[in-house]
Each structure stands twice: as C-alpha cells, then as structure tokens.
Design an enzyme around this catalytic site. Structure first.
Site, short mmCIF file in Angstrom:
data_model
loop_
_atom_site.label_atom_id
_atom_site.label_comp_id
_atom_site.label_asym_id
_atom_site.label_seq_id
_atom_site.Cartn_x
_atom_site.Cartn_y
_atom_site.Cartn_z
N ASP A 8 0.88 -1.17 0.00
CA ASP A 8 0.00 0.00 0.00
C ASP A 8 0.92 1.23 0.00
O ASP A 8 2.12 1.11 0.27
CB ASP A 8 -0.86 -0.07 1.28
CG ASP A 8 -1.69 1.17 1.49
OD1 ASP A 8 -2.40 1.57 0.55
OD2 ASP A 8 -1.64 1.74 2.60
N LEU A 9 0.39 2.40 -0.32
CA LEU A 9 1.25 3.60 -0.37
C LEU A 9 1.14 4.45 0.90
O LEU A 9 2.05 4.50 1.72
CB LEU A 9 0.89 4.42 -1.61
CG LEU A 9 1.70 5.70 -1.80
CD1 LEU A 9 3.16 5.41 -2.08
CD2 LEU A 9 1.11 6.53 -2.96
N ASP A 10 -0.03 5.09 1.05
CA ASP A 10 -0.20 6.02 2.17
C ASP A 10 -0.22 5.26 3.50
O ASP A 10 -1.04 4.37 3.69
CB ASP A 10 -1.50 6.80 1.99
CG ASP A 10 -1.77 7.74 3.15
OD1 ASP A 10 -0.80 8.17 3.79
OD2 ASP A 10 -2.96 8.03 3.42
N THR A 16 1.26 10.29 3.74
CA THR A 16 0.57 11.39 3.06
C THR A 16 -0.76 11.73 3.75
O THR A 16 -1.41 12.69 3.36
CB THR A 16 0.31 11.04 1.57
OG1 THR A 16 -0.02 9.67 1.48
CG2 THR A 16 1.53 11.32 0.72
N LYS A 44 -8.55 6.84 5.89
CA LYS A 44 -7.35 6.14 5.41
C LYS A 44 -7.75 4.96 4.52
O LYS A 44 -8.55 4.13 4.93
CB LYS A 44 -6.50 5.66 6.58
CG LYS A 44 -5.71 6.78 7.21
CD LYS A 44 -4.71 6.26 8.21
CE LYS A 44 -3.85 7.40 8.72
NZ LYS A 44 -2.97 6.96 9.80
N SER A 113 -2.57 0.73 -4.29
CA SER A 113 -3.05 1.91 -3.55
C SER A 113 -4.38 2.41 -4.09
O SER A 113 -4.69 2.24 -5.27
CB SER A 113 -2.00 3.02 -3.69
OG SER A 113 -2.51 4.26 -3.31
N ALA A 114 -5.14 3.06 -3.22
CA ALA A 114 -6.42 3.65 -3.65
C ALA A 114 -6.20 5.01 -4.30
O ALA A 114 -7.10 5.57 -4.93
CB ALA A 114 -7.33 3.81 -2.43
N LYS A 144 -11.11 -0.72 -1.53
CA LYS A 144 -10.87 -1.61 -0.38
C LYS A 144 -12.02 -1.39 0.61
O LYS A 144 -12.44 -0.25 0.76
CB LYS A 144 -9.53 -1.25 0.30
CG LYS A 144 -8.31 -1.36 -0.59
CD LYS A 144 -7.10 -0.70 0.09
CE LYS A 144 -5.94 -0.57 -0.88
NZ LYS A 144 -4.79 0.19 -0.36
N GLU A 168 -0.06 -3.40 4.60
CA GLU A 168 -1.18 -2.44 4.68
C GLU A 168 -1.24 -1.76 6.04
O GLU A 168 -0.94 -2.37 7.05
CB GLU A 168 -2.49 -3.20 4.50
CG GLU A 168 -3.22 -2.98 3.21
CD GLU A 168 -3.74 -1.56 2.99
OE1 GLU A 168 -3.79 -0.75 3.92
OE2 GLU A 168 -4.09 -1.28 1.84
N ASP A 169 -1.69 -0.50 6.05
CA ASP A 169 -1.86 0.21 7.32
C ASP A 169 -3.34 0.41 7.67
O ASP A 169 -3.64 0.88 8.75
CB ASP A 169 -1.18 1.58 7.29
CG ASP A 169 -1.93 2.55 6.40
OD1 ASP A 169 -2.24 2.18 5.24
OD2 ASP A 169 -2.24 3.67 6.84
#
Ligand code: B16
Ligand code: MG
Length: 220
Positions: A8-10, A16, A44, A113-114, A144, A168-169
């Site tokens: 995942d990114l953020d 971010t 998130k 990522s979303a 997600k 994932e966070d």
C-alpha cells in the site's frame, strides 16, 4: 512458486495522511463542517469520492453533483501542492531497506493503492523504479475492502493470491488482502490491525529472516 509482494502507499511507504488531512480540513471548514484528526483516520485507504461523501454525511450536508465535482478537484489541487514539495526524507523508516532486500532476492513487487496520485508520489520520493507494477486509483473500480486492487496486482505479477504478501496500514486494506486469500501484514497499531496475519509497528521491526520465511511460505 512465484511470490508477489504488494505494498500500500499512504501509511506504508509514505505518510501522506497529513496532507490529505490539511486539504480535507480546509474544504470541510469552507462548508462550515468541523473535521477532526480522528475523523481523518476513518478516511485512510478510502477513495477520494467516498471520503467527500463521508465528510458531507458527518456535516449533514447535501450538495449538487456539480458542486461535489468542483469540491473534489479543489481538494485534489491543494493536495497536489503539498505533494509537489515531497522528497526522499518523507519515506517511512526502513522502507528502502526492505524494497532493496526483496529486489536483491529477485522478488516481484507491486504497489496497491487507492490513490490516483500514487505514481506522482512515488516519483517525488524516487521509489517509482523499485516497483514491477503499479495498481492505483486509476486502475480500480471497487475500493478496499474489496480485494480488486490486490488481485489486479497479483495478476500483473503472475502470482496466485495465496503466494501474495500484502503490506497495509488500514483495516479495509487488511480485510481486502484476507478476502483475496493473501498473507496480510499490518503496519501500525496491533489493536487496530488485529485481523492481519502479522503486525509490525513499522518496517524497522521486519528482519531479513522474516522476509526469507515469507518467500518460502504459502497461505494455508
Ligand atoms: P487520492 P492508500 C489512499 O491511499 C489514502 O489513504 C486515502 O486517504 C485517500 O483518500 C485515497 O488514497 C485516495 O487518494 O485522492 O490521491 O486519489 O492508503 O490506498 O495508498
Ligand atoms: Mg494506506
């Protein structure tokens, strides 16, 4: 047995969330809606459209479709201003170590990522070339906890879901990975991410031995 490591990114690679917060807060305030850090937590991993729907819902506000589209692009313009100033110092601890270790072990890596801004962010923090494929908000139709984003990543890396490992966070992201029958690794609070197969506070806690073990394991 081909493995795929999906990030995942953020909240996993960069933080971010703070920039999303500033932009959403300004937008909410302009509508007379109060918006807290706690509410931002609930955004998130949630898509841009759904985020605005939630904020309007919290403020009990109904607006026209036109206004909705205008607000979405206003929010994104502000967000883009923040991310245009990002650099490598914003990469979360030990992310490059793990990516480089996976690359040295010839493992395949995807972004899942979303965000529709994922590619621009990866360029800014100079991590774009570490990924074999990027699946982001421009490639998916279902957000997600729907597993679509990770399933596309698996397909593009030619790995079966049980051979995929997702970092994932967000709770929705962990649920998406679990629904896809992938190994889920929560990055963050163990109380929040308790549905994950493994949980770490951040990447500094992840050892090379653990990665080696993942390379050998298949989800039961
Ligand atoms: P954008 P992730 C998500 O990123 C963020 O967590 C979420 O807060 C944001 O609304 C979403 O991306 C969409 O982002 O407005 O840039 O398209 O955690 O899935 O990497
Ligand atoms: Mg995230």
């Amino acid at each position: 047995m081909k493995k795929a490591f999906i990030f995942d990114l953020d909240g996993v690679i960069v933080d971010t969330a703070k920039y999303h917060f500033m932009a959403w807060q300004n937008l909410a305030n302009s509508l007379g809606i109060s918006f807290s850090k706690e509410q931002n937590e609930q955004l998130k991993g949630v898509s841009r459209v759904q985020s605005l729907e939630k904020i309007l819902d919290w403020g009990n506000k109904t607006i026209s479709e036109e206004e909705f589209t205008r607000l979405l692009s206003e929010k994104n313009e502000e967000y883009l201003k923040y991310i245009s100033k990002m650099d490598t110092t914003e990469i979360l601890p030990d992310v490059p170590r793990i990516l480089d270790y996976l690359i040295s072990k010839r493992q395949r890596i995807a972004l899942g990522s979303a965000s529709k801004n994922a590619r621009a962010i990866l360029e800014k923090v100079e991590l774009y070339t570490k990924f074999h494929t990027i699946v982001d908000g421009t490639n998916v139709s279902k957000a997600k906890p729907d597993p679509e984003v990770f399933l596309i990543g698996a397909k593009e890396l030619e790995a079966s879901p049980e051979n995929c490992i997702v970092f994932e966070d967000s709770v929705a992201g962990i649920q998406a990975a679990n629904t896809a029958n992938m190994i889920s690794i929560g990055i963050g609070d163990k109380e929040v991410l308790h549905e994950a197969d493994y949980i770490f506070k951040n990447f500094t806690e992840i050892t090379e031995e653990f990665i080696n073990q993942l390379v050998k394991t298949e989800k039961a």
